[in-house]
Design a protein around this motif. Structure first.
Motif, PDB file in Angstrom:
ATOM      1  N   TYR A   1       0.813  -1.263  -0.115  1.00  0.00           N
ATOM      2  CA  TYR A   1      -0.112   0.161   0.216  1.00  0.00           C
ATOM      3  C   TYR A   1       0.952   1.247   0.159  1.00  0.00           C
ATOM      4  CZ  TYR A   1      -4.189  -2.690   0.057  1.00  0.00           C
ATOM      5  OH  TYR A   1      -5.045  -3.508  -0.641  1.00  0.00           O
ATOM      6  N   GLN A   2       2.204   1.171   0.438  1.00  0.00           N
ATOM      7  CA  GLN A   2       2.981   2.222   0.010  1.00  0.00           C
ATOM      8  C   GLN A   2       3.311   2.388  -1.320  1.00  0.00           C
ATOM      9  OE1 GLN A   2       6.483   1.312   2.494  1.00  0.00           O
ATOM     10  NE2 GLN A   2       5.486   1.460   4.393  1.00  0.00           N
ATOM     11  N   CYS A   3       3.402   1.590  -2.013  1.00  0.00           N
ATOM     12  CA  CYS A   3       3.376   1.535  -3.532  1.00  0.00           C
ATOM     13  C   CYS A   3       2.148   2.087  -4.127  1.00  0.00           C
ATOM     14  CB  CYS A   3       3.994   0.116  -4.144  1.00  0.00           C
ATOM     15  SG  CYS A   3       5.659  -0.361  -3.609  1.00  0.00           S
ATOM     16  N   TYR A   4       1.001   1.356  -3.683  1.00  0.00           N
ATOM     17  CA  TYR A   4      -0.148   1.863  -4.221  1.00  0.00           C
ATOM     18  C   TYR A   4      -0.426   3.416  -4.018  1.00  0.00           C
ATOM     19  CZ  TYR A   4      -4.951   1.348  -5.687  1.00  0.00           C
ATOM     20  OH  TYR A   4      -6.377   1.336  -6.245  1.00  0.00           O
ATOM     21  N   ASP A   5      -0.195   3.743  -2.827  1.00  0.00           N
ATOM     22  CA  ASP A   5      -0.530   5.422  -2.467  1.00  0.00           C
ATOM     23  C   ASP A   5       0.560   6.195  -3.254  1.00  0.00           C
ATOM     24  OD1 ASP A   5      -2.424   4.724  -0.720  1.00  0.00           O
ATOM     25  OD2 ASP A   5      -1.095   4.553   0.889  1.00  0.00           O
ATOM     26  N   ARG A   6       1.679   5.740  -3.572  1.00  0.00           N
ATOM     27  CA  ARG A   6       2.464   6.506  -4.449  1.00  0.00           C
ATOM     28  C   ARG A   6       2.134   6.529  -6.073  1.00  0.00           C
ATOM     29  NH1 ARG A   6       4.045  10.133  -3.553  1.00  0.00           N
ATOM     30  NH2 ARG A   6       5.952  10.317  -5.124  1.00  0.00           N
ATOM     31  N   TYR A   7       1.273   5.308  -6.477  1.00  0.00           N
ATOM     32  CA  TYR A   7       0.940   5.378  -7.901  1.00  0.00           C
ATOM     33  C   TYR A   7      -0.510   6.090  -8.033  1.00  0.00           C
ATOM     34  CZ  TYR A   7      -3.134   4.058 -11.031  1.00  0.00           C
ATOM     35  OH  TYR A   7      -3.988   4.012 -11.613  1.00  0.00           O
ATOM     36  N   LEU A   8      -1.346   6.245  -6.810  1.00  0.00           N
ATOM     37  CA  LEU A   8      -2.269   7.090  -6.709  1.00  0.00           C
ATOM     38  C   LEU A   8      -1.989   8.694  -6.937  1.00  0.00           C
ATOM     39  CD1 LEU A   8      -4.661   5.587  -3.953  1.00  0.00           C
ATOM     40  CD2 LEU A   8      -4.866   5.446  -6.637  1.00  0.00           C
ATOM     41  N   GLU A   9      -0.871   8.947  -6.218  1.00  0.00           N
ATOM     42  CA  GLU A   9      -0.365  10.357  -6.212  1.00  0.00           C
ATOM     43  C   GLU A   9       0.363  10.527  -7.479  1.00  0.00           C
ATOM     44  OE1 GLU A   9       2.462  13.418  -3.726  1.00  0.00           O
ATOM     45  OE2 GLU A   9       1.799  11.546  -2.860  1.00  0.00           O
ATOM     46  N   LEU A  10       1.033   9.880  -8.207  1.00  0.00           N
ATOM     47  CA  LEU A  10       1.989  10.101  -9.418  1.00  0.00           C
ATOM     48  C   LEU A  10       1.113  10.006 -10.539  1.00  0.00           C
ATOM     49  CD1 LEU A  10       5.212   8.097  -8.735  1.00  0.00           C
ATOM     50  CD2 LEU A  10       4.860  10.509  -8.724  1.00  0.00           C
TER      51      LEU A  10
END
Length: 408
Positions: A121-130
């Protein structure tokens, strides 16, 4: 009709086996299916599959984790160079593979359980932001804890009240991996709330919340939050459950009257009966003899069947019990026979002609309903005949949302 291609021994594409274990094979195809949404890539998934040993959970964990780390490293390197599109795409796939590592791994004391879940979910949240994808993290209060959730707001709503589809997965999969639901919703003007409920996702692996049969006590707190969200038309709230969620969603709908529609995919009337139909007959007889006899029979079955051994250990963890007898008591408690008639909202029951995990249960649920109802069966013509339409999510979205568009 026999296939001219020896890789397909049966009459349809579903006869293809990539791993010699029905559960692992289905879970792998689930990961491959996400390629339609950029959440996985075929070559990456097949490279992982090449390293998996049948019935070996450690090989499953290691192979997916190694791929996840490799893709995450590339995402971080791209982000440092300001290549936000490449970084966002890679973070999304890394998140998928970190979650995949946990899909067939049932040793709750292993620290990788929590570490991989949080890293995903750290990766997923970075995806959502980028990527500027319209998803935001929510914590839904639940008893003395919370349910990790994501709210996806449809840009098509443009500030006007819009329908809300609440959905959750079942025994194994994660809601963020079920992109065909939330992406299909926001593209059609619905908001969508995906929830990791007790027994699932982070709610299990970080918050230590097990499944419960009385699912109305899970959904009512979710709806309590849903009706307070800006931009939600509180008269147009739908609920959808997938896999084991095909029992959980209608169970909640029998008690939660603020729902306009309910979807069970696939429908399940009696979860215990569906489980027993997939296990050796000896267990059914032993269950009638009491706890001691049943636990001994379960131990014997597990000694000869790696799949049964994995399933009982995995399910015991997710249901918060310590013995096979207690586990099957939990399964049998998941029974809609006495409450199906209490469902008032219009309900869609979904099934597939090659449903292997709860065969026949969808029709039994449909027949027990007294509310306005529809039955949708996917067959070989649609290529969506497997459990939860694995391998055919575009088709699943098409038919499911066409039904919703007329009602929600």
């Amino acid at each position: 009709m026999t296939s001219p291609n020896p890789l397909f021994p049966g009459a349809h594409w579903t006869s293809l086996r990539l791993i010699g274990d029905d559960v692992m094979d289905d879970q792998l195809k689930h990961q491959i299916s996400m390629g339609h949404y950029g959440m996985s890539d075929l070559g990456e998934c097949l490279e992982v599959a090449r390293q998996i040993v049948v019935d070996d959970e450690e090989s499953w964990m290691r192979a997916w984790s190694d791929m996840a780390r490799r893709i995450q490293d590339r995402a971080e390197a791209a982000e440092k160079k300001g290549r936000t599109v490449s970084a966002g795409d890679a973070y999304l796939r890394a998140a998928t593979y970190w979650r995949a590592s946990l899909l067939h791994f049932s040793f709750p004391d292993d620290p990788r359980i929590k570490d991989n879940a949080l890293t995903s979910y750290q990766c997923y949240d970075r995806y959502l932001e980028l990527a500027d994808y319209p998803g935001e993290y929510l914590k839904i209060p639940y008893e003395d804890s919370f349910l990790p959730s994501y709210l996806y707001r449809s840009p098509l709503a443009k500030g006007r009240p819009a329908p809300l589809l609440i959905f959750f997965q079942g025994r194994d999969a994660w809601p963020e991996d079920t992109r065909w639901v939330y992406d299909g919703a926001i593209r059609r003007g619905y908001h969508c709330l995906s929830v990791q409920c007790p027994g699932q996702g982070l709610a299990l692996r970080v918050n230590n919340l097990p499944f419960r049969f009385d699912w109305e006590n899970v959904v009512t707190p979710i709806v309590d939050v849903a009706v307070t969200l800006d931009g939600v038309d509180t008269d147009r709230i739908g609920l959808m459950g997938l896999s084991f969620g095909g029992y959980l969603a209608p169970r909640a709908a029998a008690f939660e009257k603020r729902l306009k529609v309910c979807i069970a995919n696939p429908g399940v009337l009696q979860w215990g009966a569906s489980i027993k139909s997939n296990l050796p007959e000896v267990l059914g007889h032993a269950l009638e003899e009491g706890p001691e006899a049943f636990n001994a029979a379960a131990e014997m079955v597990a000694a000869h069947s790696p799949v049964a051994k994995w399933f009982m250990r995995d399910s015991s963890w997710k249901h918060g019990v310590s013995t096979p007898y207690e586990l099957f008591q939990q399964f049998d408690a998941c029974d809609l026979t006495d409450v199906a008639g209490e469902i008032e909202c219009e309900t869609l029951v979904i099934d597939g002609t090659e449903e292997r995990f709860s065969a026949g249960e969808a029709r039994r649920l449909y027949d027990a309903l007294t509310c306005p109802k529809d039955f949708l069966e996917f067959d070989e013509e649609s290529t969506a005949q497997l459990h939860c339409q694995t391998g055919a999510h575009a088709t699943a979205a098409e038919f499911t949302f066409d039904w919703l568009d007329d009602r929600l």
